[in-house]
Design an enzyme around this catalytic site. Structure first.
Site, PDB file in Angstrom:
ATOM      1  CG  ASP A 310     -15.676 -18.250   3.982  1.00  0.00           C
ATOM      2  OD1 ASP A 310     -14.759 -19.131   3.834  1.00  0.00           O
ATOM      3  OD2 ASP A 310     -15.674 -17.344   4.242  1.00  0.00           O
ATOM      4  CG  ASP A 505     -16.342 -12.585   4.740  1.00  0.00           C
ATOM      5  OD1 ASP A 505     -15.603 -13.521   4.538  1.00  0.00           O
ATOM      6  OD2 ASP A 505     -16.124 -11.810   5.711  1.00  0.00           O
ATOM      7  CG  ASP A 509     -15.172 -16.502   0.381  1.00  0.00           C
ATOM      8  OD1 ASP A 509     -14.469 -17.471   0.443  1.00  0.00           O
ATOM      9  OD2 ASP A 509     -15.373 -15.855   1.410  1.00  0.00           O
TER      10      ASP A 509
END
Length: 631
Positions: A310, A505, A509
């Site tokens: 990410d 995080d 996600d």
């Protein structure tokens, strides 16, 4: 409680088996063979009884293990008069169980230390006095006194001038950290400096340390796929052992050879080595601030060959920082920042908070503004030291400017533009950007070194922003403008090429973390949904901590497999030698004892894994997508 009772039972069984063996040898020394046989059988009986109970309980759970071989070898040895061999097997089995539980207990020490450090109360300021209160009574906003040596009970912020904290139990950092006023404090840290006041920001159940404790408890209850695989193979090994013993008896007519084969095969290193090595790996990873949720996750982490990363809050810090200040008039950059930060003190917008934090970090004293008005999401108006000040988006500010202004709209990919006007004149603009984490390039190189073949960047941001962030970094593919469900699709697509790890995080996600073979959540204080869905949680908000975790997982798995292959190989060779009459039952029992001790000691090497240091981290984080500029 069950673990304590079982550990004490193992001690008693070892003591009885050892006493029986030594007592029988003493009787044999004095020439009373009949008494020796009786003493050896008395030493074997309690161990065999405990073993039979264990086998029955395992069969009720649908588990078949090599404990059956141990029971057969002891029973057959006593039946055919090989009482000394039976006594050695009894000592071997009880000693192996004791050594295994001791090894696992030692391996869990790092993780159990986290649980033992949980505080039970805290000192709270109330009505001019200090009261010691249970943690459950602490509410956000309470002012707490953290004494020297105290473990910080809840998350909070420093209310005094500074705090000196030891975070080694959480992050693996050996040196204490010094935190200034308003800095965040992670629960579970130890105060190694002077007492300081702290404002609680979370209740105890929502704090970092409580979350870590819950994760540790879940990890300690888990079992690895390798351990389950060992259980399945143990049935095959049991059949091979029984068939080989039966053939040795049938072809030679000598039942003692069958007894020797059974003795050499008991117990199996396949059962002992895997849990010891993997639990030791969990312990070492926790020491470096990487909490792996059990042996199953560790074994999967060791096999990872692809990574989906990410961007916001993972590859980058997730916090905007000032990267440039451009003045359009007579005001210098420092004066511009002072005006903007003074007004932004009243706003909770992340951009406004970043401007205020930067000004305070430079040691600025911010005046108190008046006649304030905030338009949420657009900007703030007010007076600062007699000047009319407007700060916010370019359109918001330009609508209130009577003199000056940029010739064309200011845009920077990956950056937020904050405009400023003072007394009706356009003063300039401030650029803020999310910055790359320190050592990102070295982190990606470290992943390649550890065998990760494909590394992908996945983000919901625009393609231009993602391209700027990834410029010069070693990514195989960049995917931008992804919805949460599209991140899941990307993870599933990459799994076709091998086990995939996803690092994120945020709440968005969580689905992708759950879909990956290994999900990694950034920081114990990240979104609860991502930490819950993840298999691995980095206890400190540093991406490079994943490198030692990955290396420890790989080496622990290698040690487990190495122990299994060597132990099983030696056991099979011993069984063949026994079948051909080259090993008597007593000799086989001694040989297997040596093999089992060697296997467990080898598995314990995982406790001493020292991962190679990741690459040197950069001293200054570079802005993501914005050229470096003087502020």
């Amino acid at each position: 409680m069950y673990g304590v009772v079982r550990s004490r039972l193992n001690v008693v069984l070892v003591a009885l088996a050892l006493a029986g063996l030594l007592g029988g040898l003493a009787a044999l020394w004095f020439g009373t063979r009949g008494l020796a046989d009786t003493v050896w059988m008395l030493g074997v009986a309690p161990v065999l009884l405990a073993l039979v109970v264990e086998i029955v309980q395992s069969l009720r759970r649908g588990e078949v293990g090599l404990d059956i071989v141990a029971a057969l070898s002891m029973s057959a040895a006593m039946l055919f008069g090989e009482t000394l061999a039976a006594a050695i097997v009894a000592l071997m089995y009880s000693g192996g169980s004791f050594l295994e539980s001791f090894a696992e207990g030692r391996a869990r020490r790092e993780m159990s230390d986290l649980l033992s450090r949980v505080p039970r109360s805290a000192m709270r300021h109330r009505n001019g006095a200090l009261d010691e209160v249970p943690l459950e009574e602490i509410e956000p906003g309470d002012l707490l006194l953290i004494r020297q040596g105290d473990v910080v009970p809840v998350d909070g912020t420093v209310a005094g001038s500074q705090a000196v904290l030891d975070q080694s139990a959480l992050t693996g950092e050996s040196l204490p950290v010094r935190l200034g006023r308003d800095h965040e404090v992670m629960s579970g840290s130890s105060n190694v400096g002077e007492p300081f006041d702290m404002v609680a920001s979370r209740r105890v159940g929502d704090s970092t340390y409580a979350g870590i404790v819950r994760l540790v408890e879940a990890a300690q209850r888990s079992r690895a796929p390798m351990a389950r695989l060992a259980d399945r193979y143990s049935l095959l090994f049991l059949l091979v052992t029984v068939v080989l013993a039966g053939l040795a008896w049938w072809l030679t007519g000598d039942p003692i050879r069958a007894v020797a084969v059974l003795v050499v095969a008991t117990p199996c290193p396949l059962i002992l080595a895997v849990p010891v090595a993997l639990v030791a790996g969990l312990s070492r990873a926790a020491h470096f601030g990487v909490l792996i949720k059990g042996a199953k996750a560790l074994e999967a982490l060791a096999r990872v060959r692809g990574l989906v990363l990410d961007k916001t809050g993972t590859l980058t810090d997730g916090r905007p920082r000032i990267v440039a200040i451009h003045s359009a008039g007579d005001l210098d950059p420092a004066r511009m920042l002072g005006f903007a930060a003074a007004l932004d003190q009243v706003s909770k917008h992340p951009i406004a908070q970043a401007i205020v934090a930067d000004a305070r970090a430079r040691g600025m004293t911010l005046p108190i503004p008046d006649t304030l008005r905030e338009i949420p999401g657009e900007g703030v108006l007010g007076h600062v030291e007699g000047h009319e000040v407007v700060v916010g988006g370019t359109a918001f500010v330009m609508a209130r400017v009577t003199e000056g202004g940029p010739a064309e709209p200011i845009r920077e990919d990956g950056a937020a533009v904050v405009a400023l006007a003072v007394d009706g004149r356009f003063a300039g603009h401030i650029l803020l950007a999310d910055t790359l984490r320190e050592g990102t390039s070295e982190f990606l190189s470290g992943l390649r070194r550890l065998g990760v073949k494909r590394i992908l960047l996945a983000t919901g941001d625009r393609q231009a922003v993602a391209a700027h962030v990834a410029d010069g970094l070693d990514f195989d593919k960049i995917r931008a403008e992804l919805a949460p469900e599209e991140k899941v699709g990307l993870v599933l697509e990459e799994r076709g090429a091998g086990p995939v790890m996803m690092v994120g995080d945020g709440v968005n996600d969580a689905p992708a973390l759950a879909a990956a073979d290994v999900g990694v959540a950034m920081g114990a204080r990240g979104a609860a949904a991502s930490a819950e869905a993840a298999d691995v949680v980095l206890l400190v908000d540093r991406l490079d901590r994943l490198l030692p975790g990955l290396e420890i997982a790989q080496r622990a798995r290698h040690i487990a497999l190495e122990s299994v292959v060597v132990g099983i190989g030696l056991s099979v060779l011993g069984m063949i030698a026994a079948a051909f009459g080259y090993l008597a039952p007593v000799q086989g029992a001694v040989l297997q004892e040596v093999i089992d001790v060697a296997v467990i000691l080898n598995a314990l090497r995982a406790l001493r894994i020292r991962p190679t240091a990741p690459g040197e981290t950069m001293d200054v984080p570079q802005p993501a997508g914005v050229p470096e500029a003087a502020v």
